[in-house]
Design a protein around this motif. Structure first.
Motif, PDB file in Angstrom:
ATOM      1  N   ASN A 108      -1.189  -2.936   7.658  1.00  0.00           N
ATOM      2  CA  ASN A 108      -2.515  -3.473   7.616  1.00  0.00           C
ATOM      3  C   ASN A 108      -2.712  -4.896   6.858  1.00  0.00           C
ATOM      4  O   ASN A 108      -3.694  -4.979   6.337  1.00  0.00           O
ATOM      5  CB  ASN A 108      -3.634  -2.404   7.432  1.00  0.00           C
ATOM      6  N   ASN A 109      -1.786  -5.635   6.892  1.00  0.00           N
ATOM      7  CA  ASN A 109      -1.628  -6.924   6.120  1.00  0.00           C
ATOM      8  C   ASN A 109      -1.946  -6.813   4.738  1.00  0.00           C
ATOM      9  O   ASN A 109      -2.365  -7.784   4.266  1.00  0.00           O
ATOM     10  CB  ASN A 109      -2.523  -7.797   7.214  1.00  0.00           C
ATOM     11  N   GLN A 110      -1.526  -5.754   4.204  1.00  0.00           N
ATOM     12  CA  GLN A 110      -1.738  -5.725   2.798  1.00  0.00           C
ATOM     13  C   GLN A 110      -0.739  -6.660   1.922  1.00  0.00           C
ATOM     14  O   GLN A 110       0.480  -6.842   2.493  1.00  0.00           O
ATOM     15  CB  GLN A 110      -1.589  -4.358   2.082  1.00  0.00           C
ATOM     16  N   PRO A 111      -1.134  -7.340   0.972  1.00  0.00           N
ATOM     17  CA  PRO A 111      -0.038  -8.220   0.378  1.00  0.00           C
ATOM     18  C   PRO A 111       1.051  -7.627  -0.322  1.00  0.00           C
ATOM     19  O   PRO A 111       2.107  -8.224  -0.464  1.00  0.00           O
ATOM     20  CB  PRO A 111      -0.937  -8.884  -0.705  1.00  0.00           C
ATOM     21  N   ASP A 112       0.860  -6.639  -0.807  1.00  0.00           N
ATOM     22  CA  ASP A 112       2.044  -5.757  -1.356  1.00  0.00           C
ATOM     23  C   ASP A 112       2.516  -4.727  -0.621  1.00  0.00           C
ATOM     24  O   ASP A 112       1.747  -4.076   0.311  1.00  0.00           O
ATOM     25  CB  ASP A 112       1.521  -4.983  -2.642  1.00  0.00           C
ATOM     26  N   PRO A 113       4.028  -4.525  -0.459  1.00  0.00           N
ATOM     27  CA  PRO A 113       4.649  -3.573   0.272  1.00  0.00           C
ATOM     28  C   PRO A 113       4.234  -2.158  -0.177  1.00  0.00           C
ATOM     29  O   PRO A 113       3.941  -1.980  -1.454  1.00  0.00           O
ATOM     30  CB  PRO A 113       6.048  -3.830   0.169  1.00  0.00           C
TER      31      PRO A 113
END
Length: 213
Positions: free
Chosen positions: A168-173
């Protein structure tokens, strides 16, 4: 107009000199072969793989993936023990491949949140083997937790054997692992686990340049 993937059929990834983006048509039967499932068009113009016994895949034919990214939208079910859905990659054959898959029924379950996303390498490193030998290393929770009955966006990157997973396009994996396979390239496919159905849409593949020897 969608970009053709045909030129890649006879070109190995080692010959790629620059990043290339592909959006394979999920409904073009000439591009795919299906293993242990029946595909059908979903209500959202994606593709649905039906539930069945054992694992199932829809594999992109003659497409070699080594380094780059794969992203798409995925939908499973909030169905305890019967919703395993994600990607297969580095596919060498019917039984040898890596997976990155999700258990939607664990997304918002406080007792099992850390079992939401899973990496495996079949047949040697299945989820149970990895959980016993390396607890917490090859699976994790999703933050924030998606709705288990809704679509979620998945992007994985694979660079020199390092696999990073974003939801969901989170900046962190949400998960970072090193590949357990001795092979670094192979085919990719849409994957569902035992007893599971899954829906997929908006597939995009970006191949990163590799050195030419």
């Amino acid at each position: 107009m969608k970009k053709a993937i045909v030129p890649l059929v006879f070109v190995t990834l080692a010959q790629v000199a620059f990043a290339q983006e592909f959006t394979p048509n999920l409904h073009d039967h000439n591009l795919w072969y299906v293993q242990n499932r029946e595909p059908s068009k979903s209500t959202t113009n994606g593709i649905e793989l039906n539930a069945g016994e054992g694992d199932g895949m829809m594999v992109l034919k003659d497409f070699d993936f080594q380094d780059g990214s794969i992203e798409l939208d995925v939908k499973g079910e909030d169905k305890q023990g019967a919703s395993f859905v994600g990607l297969a990659f580095n596919i060498q054959g019917e039984y040898e491949y890596e997976t990155l898959y999700f258990r939607p029924f664990n997304f918002q379950n406080e007792a099992r949140r850390t079992h939401a996303v899973q990496y495996t390498y079949n047949p040697d490193y299945t989820w149970d083997v990895l959980r016993e030998k390396y607890p917490g290393k090859y699976e994790n929770s999703l933050e924030p937790a998606p709705d288990p009955n809704d679509w979620f966006h998945l992007r994985i990157t694979k660079i020199s054997g390092k696999i990073s997973v974003y939801v969901n396009n989170q900046p962190d994996p949400c998960l970072v692992v090193s590949s357990l396979s001795e092979r670094d390239n192979g085919m990719i496919g849409l994957w569902v686990g035992n007893g599971s159905m899954g829906e997929f849409k908006n597939l995009k593949i970006v191949l990163q340049p590799t050195s030419v020897n």
